[in-house]
Design a protein around this motif. Structure first.
Motif, PDB file in Angstrom:
ATOM      1  N   LEU A  76      14.199   1.174  -7.131  1.00  0.00           N
ATOM      2  CA  LEU A  76      13.330   1.288  -5.956  1.00  0.00           C
ATOM      3  C   LEU A  76      12.980  -0.088  -5.399  1.00  0.00           C
ATOM      4  O   LEU A  76      12.864  -0.256  -4.181  1.00  0.00           O
ATOM      5  N   PHE A  77      12.807  -1.072  -6.277  1.00  0.00           N
ATOM      6  CA  PHE A  77      12.540  -2.431  -5.804  1.00  0.00           C
ATOM      7  C   PHE A  77      13.673  -2.931  -4.907  1.00  0.00           C
ATOM      8  O   PHE A  77      13.433  -3.571  -3.879  1.00  0.00           O
ATOM      9  N   THR A  78      14.924  -2.657  -5.313  1.00  0.00           N
ATOM     10  CA  THR A  78      16.047  -3.096  -4.487  1.00  0.00           C
ATOM     11  C   THR A  78      16.068  -2.344  -3.164  1.00  0.00           C
ATOM     12  O   THR A  78      16.422  -2.919  -2.129  1.00  0.00           O
ATOM     13  N   LEU A 114       0.817  -1.215   0.000  1.00  0.00           N
ATOM     14  CA  LEU A 114       0.000   0.000   0.000  1.00  0.00           C
ATOM     15  C   LEU A 114       0.849   1.264   0.000  1.00  0.00           C
ATOM     16  O   LEU A 114       0.499   2.261  -0.640  1.00  0.00           O
ATOM     17  N   LYS A 115       1.970   1.236   0.700  1.00  0.00           N
ATOM     18  CA  LYS A 115       2.814   2.422   0.829  1.00  0.00           C
ATOM     19  C   LYS A 115       3.881   2.535  -0.248  1.00  0.00           C
ATOM     20  O   LYS A 115       4.410   3.629  -0.486  1.00  0.00           O
ATOM     21  N   GLN A 116       4.224   1.432  -0.891  1.00  0.00           N
ATOM     22  CA  GLN A 116       5.351   1.463  -1.820  1.00  0.00           C
ATOM     23  C   GLN A 116       4.943   1.136  -3.249  1.00  0.00           C
ATOM     24  O   GLN A 116       5.053   1.978  -4.143  1.00  0.00           O
ATOM     25  N   GLU A 117       4.467  -0.078  -3.489  1.00  0.00           N
ATOM     26  CA  GLU A 117       4.255  -0.513  -4.868  1.00  0.00           C
ATOM     27  C   GLU A 117       3.019   0.094  -5.507  1.00  0.00           C
ATOM     28  O   GLU A 117       3.032   0.413  -6.706  1.00  0.00           O
ATOM     29  N   ILE A 118       1.915   0.262  -4.760  1.00  0.00           N
ATOM     30  CA  ILE A 118       0.725   0.864  -5.354  1.00  0.00           C
ATOM     31  C   ILE A 118       0.968   2.319  -5.754  1.00  0.00           C
ATOM     32  O   ILE A 118       0.606   2.718  -6.871  1.00  0.00           O
TER      33      ILE A 118
END
Length: 317
Positions: free
Chosen positions: A142-144, A101-105
């Protein structure tokens, strides 16, 4: 007409099976090279489930069917949210983890808005594709970062279920899956374009419907299987990651290989539907406490997707 239909069905079957083999081989290879499960889930598996869309777009762009490639990218994202998540939520309510909810969305929403800016002039060219690819590099970075800050509870359970493979077998399935993906996607594009030509349907509509649903089958199979096994917490994150790859990688392919001018409907009807479903997903995910997508909300997503298909049908007759 018979041979294109056979090619279409056979292409779908091989595409789904080879995508599964490719994901297993790629994840096994990465795991044996020392990559963490979370990083594998955010990169290798997200790319793997988007591999059918990427290869279909490459084949479509190189055979002069650029509209099919763009329609495939937009239609796959629409199908992932409306069809895949909707059907999965009907099987089992989907809790939305705070990390997603806070990062990927928010990242998915940002990439979706960037796609709108790229498509606004109704032309997909080299500069547009470079911008999209740079956004993909930014997402991978950002994924890393997300992975470094992740706790053990955030480990993607889907990766924990991967069978243990030796490096040799992992590389074998990686290469075999990739070759079969390439062949089946070529077969799929040929069958779809032949059917479109025979029926007088545009490549764009075929890409938005038949090809988009077909290339979304790996996500549908993985999400439904996860829900049936009780691993509902991974379904949303997988779809979000796949949609990011579809925009930043799949949609960039035709502009890089064969720049095309787009029909205005691509912007207001198809991109607008993708943006609307993405915003609907955000709204449904955040308004409940704890955040979740219930069966009722899954029904809303499926209804929205059915409405989009009805709109396509009404505008094509």
């Amino acid at each position: 007409m018979l041979y294109p239909i056979i090619a279409l069905l056979l292409g779908f079957i091989i595409l789904v099976w080879s995508a599964d083999r490719f994901v297993i081989g790629a994840a096994g290879t990465a795991k044996n090279m020392g990559m963490s499960p979370m990083l594998i889930g955010l990169t290798v598996v997200s790319f793997g489930t988007s591999a059918p869309e990427i290869l279909v777009s490459i084949m479509a762009a190189t055979t002069g069917a650029g509209d099919l490639a763009v329609g495939n990218a937009l239609g796959s994202n629409i199908a992932n949210i409306g069809l895949v998540l909707g059907m999965t939520a009907l099987i089992a309510p989907l809790p939305v983890r705070s990390k997603v909810l806070k990062q990927e969305i928010p990242l998915l929403l940002a990439i979706t808005l960037l796609a709108g800016a790229v498509l606004y002039d109704l032309y997909l060219g080299h500069i547009d594709s470079i911008i999209l690819f740079l956004s993909l590099i930014g997402c991978l970075y950002l994924f890393t970062r997300f992975q470094r800050n992740a706790s053990d509870d955030d480990i993607n359970e889907e990766e924990e279920e991967l069978p243990e493979l030796s490096t040799l077998w992992a590389i074998f399935w990686l290469i075999t899956g990739l070759l079969l993906l390439a062949g089946s996607s070529r077969l799929l594009v040929w069958g779809a374009t032949e059917i479109a030509t025979t029926l007088g349907v545009s490549d764009l509509i075929i890409g938005l419907t038949i090809v988009a649903i077909g290339t979304s089958l790996p996500e549908l199979a993985a999400s439904v299987a996860s829900a049936l096994k009780g691993h509902t917490d991974i379904a949303l994150g997988n779809i979000v990651g796949s949609n990011i790859f579809n925009i930043a990688a799949v949609m960039a392919v035709p502009g890089l290989l064969a720049p095309i001018a787009l029909d205005p409907m691509v912007l207001w009807r198809d991109y607008g539907s993708m943006l609307g479903l993405t915003l609907l997903l955000v709204a449904l995910a955040v308004y409940q406490r704890p955040p979740r997508i219930s069966r009722f909300e899954g029904g809303i997503l499926l209804t929205a997707y059915a409405g989009y298909l009805a709109l396509l049908y009404n505008m094509s007759v």
